[in-house]
Design a protein around this motif. Structure first.
Motif, PDB file in Angstrom:
ATOM      1  N   CYS A  44      16.051   0.469  65.529  1.00 37.04           N
ATOM      2  CA  CYS A  44      15.319  -0.665  66.119  1.00 37.04           C
ATOM      3  C   CYS A  44      13.918  -0.735  65.528  1.00 37.04           C
ATOM      4  O   CYS A  44      13.436  -1.809  65.160  1.00 37.04           O
ATOM      5  N   LYS A  45      13.280   0.407  65.423  1.00 32.73           N
ATOM      6  CA  LYS A  45      11.929   0.457  64.870  1.00 32.73           C
ATOM      7  C   LYS A  45      11.928   0.002  63.412  1.00 32.73           C
ATOM      8  O   LYS A  45      11.057  -0.763  63.001  1.00 32.73           O
ATOM      9  N   MET A  46      12.914   0.447  62.641  1.00 29.44           N
ATOM     10  CA  MET A  46      12.990   0.043  61.235  1.00 29.44           C
ATOM     11  C   MET A  46      13.193  -1.466  61.116  1.00 29.44           C
ATOM     12  O   MET A  46      12.571  -2.113  60.270  1.00 29.44           O
ATOM     13  N   GLU A  47      14.050  -2.029  61.970  1.00 25.60           N
ATOM     14  CA  GLU A  47      14.280  -3.469  61.910  1.00 25.60           C
ATOM     15  C   GLU A  47      13.023  -4.239  62.298  1.00 25.60           C
ATOM     16  O   GLU A  47      12.661  -5.223  61.654  1.00 25.60           O
ATOM     17  N   GLU A  71      29.594  -8.786  71.951  1.00 25.89           N
ATOM     18  CA  GLU A  71      30.121  -7.852  70.973  1.00 25.89           C
ATOM     19  C   GLU A  71      31.298  -7.031  71.472  1.00 25.89           C
ATOM     20  O   GLU A  71      31.928  -6.358  70.696  1.00 25.89           O
ATOM     21  N   GLY A  72      31.541  -7.044  72.753  1.00 24.06           N
ATOM     22  CA  GLY A  72      32.612  -6.220  73.290  1.00 24.06           C
ATOM     23  C   GLY A  72      32.191  -4.772  73.477  1.00 24.06           C
ATOM     24  O   GLY A  72      32.996  -3.903  73.767  1.00 24.06           O
ATOM     25  N   GLY A  73      30.942  -4.478  73.295  1.00 21.70           N
ATOM     26  CA  GLY A  73      30.431  -3.129  73.459  1.00 21.70           C
ATOM     27  C   GLY A  73      28.955  -3.107  73.147  1.00 21.70           C
ATOM     28  O   GLY A  73      28.419  -4.054  72.599  1.00 21.70           O
ATOM     29  N   LEU A  74      28.312  -2.041  73.508  1.00 26.24           N
ATOM     30  CA  LEU A  74      26.873  -1.943  73.295  1.00 26.24           C
ATOM     31  C   LEU A  74      26.569  -1.295  71.954  1.00 26.24           C
ATOM     32  O   LEU A  74      27.220  -0.349  71.539  1.00 26.24           O
ATOM     33  N   GLY A  75      25.580  -1.796  71.318  1.00 21.54           N
ATOM     34  CA  GLY A  75      25.070  -1.219  70.093  1.00 21.54           C
ATOM     35  C   GLY A  75      23.695  -1.799  69.856  1.00 21.54           C
ATOM     36  O   GLY A  75      23.436  -2.940  70.217  1.00 21.54           O
ATOM     37  N   VAL A  76      22.821  -1.027  69.271  1.00 20.25           N
ATOM     38  CA  VAL A  76      21.472  -1.509  69.003  1.00 20.25           C
ATOM     39  C   VAL A  76      21.062  -1.110  67.601  1.00 20.25           C
ATOM     40  O   VAL A  76      21.559  -0.117  67.080  1.00 20.25           O
ATOM     41  N   PRO A  77      20.186  -1.827  66.993  1.00 15.27           N
ATOM     42  CA  PRO A  77      19.716  -3.118  67.463  1.00 15.27           C
ATOM     43  C   PRO A  77      20.816  -4.170  67.342  1.00 15.27           C
ATOM     44  O   PRO A  77      21.657  -4.108  66.455  1.00 15.27           O
ATOM     45  N   GLY A 118      23.356  -3.568  64.511  1.00 14.08           N
ATOM     46  CA  GLY A 118      22.759  -2.512  63.703  1.00 14.08           C
ATOM     47  C   GLY A 118      21.695  -3.087  62.776  1.00 14.08           C
ATOM     48  O   GLY A 118      21.516  -4.298  62.681  1.00 14.08           O
ATOM     49  N   PHE A 119      20.979  -2.220  62.109  1.00 13.71           N
ATOM     50  CA  PHE A 119      19.970  -2.660  61.141  1.00 13.71           C
ATOM     51  C   PHE A 119      20.646  -2.794  59.793  1.00 13.71           C
ATOM     52  O   PHE A 119      20.760  -1.855  59.025  1.00 13.71           O
TER      53      PHE A 119
END
Length: 72
Positions: free
Chosen positions: A4-7, A37-43, A59-60
Motif C-alpha cells: 500500500c505504501k509503495m503504491e 473481488e470475492g475476497g480481501l486483498g490490499v491494496p 495488489g500493487f
C-alpha cells in the motif's frame, strides 16, 4: 502494508489524486471490497476515468496501473 505504501508513493510521484479507505476501520468498505473481488486483498484500487468507466487493480501492479493511467 508495505505494498500500500509503495503504491501511494508511486501515485504521489505521478501526481495522481486518490482517497484512502482503510478496510480494517470501515466495515462497509470491507464488505464492498469482498463483493467486488470475492475476497480481501490490499491494496485494492478502483480507478475512475474521465468518461466514468472504472477499472480495478488488486495488489500493487505497476504495469497495470501504468496501462490504466496511460503512464509510459
Amino acid at each position: 502494508c508495505p505494498f500500500c505504501k509503495m503504491e501511494k508513493e508511486y501515485l504521489d510521484a505521478h501526481g495522481i489524486k486518490y482517497e484512502n479507505i482503510f478496510i480494517d476501520e470501515d466495515t462497509k468498505a470491507a464488505e464492498e471490497l469482498t463483493s467486488l473481488e470475492g475476497g480481501l486483498g490490499v491494496p485494492f484500487t478502483v480507478f475512475t476515468k474521465d468518461d466514468g468507466n472504472k477499472e480495478s487493480v488488486l495488489g500493487f501492479d505497476k504495469e497495470e496501473i501504468n496501462r490504466i493511467l496511460e503512464i509510459s
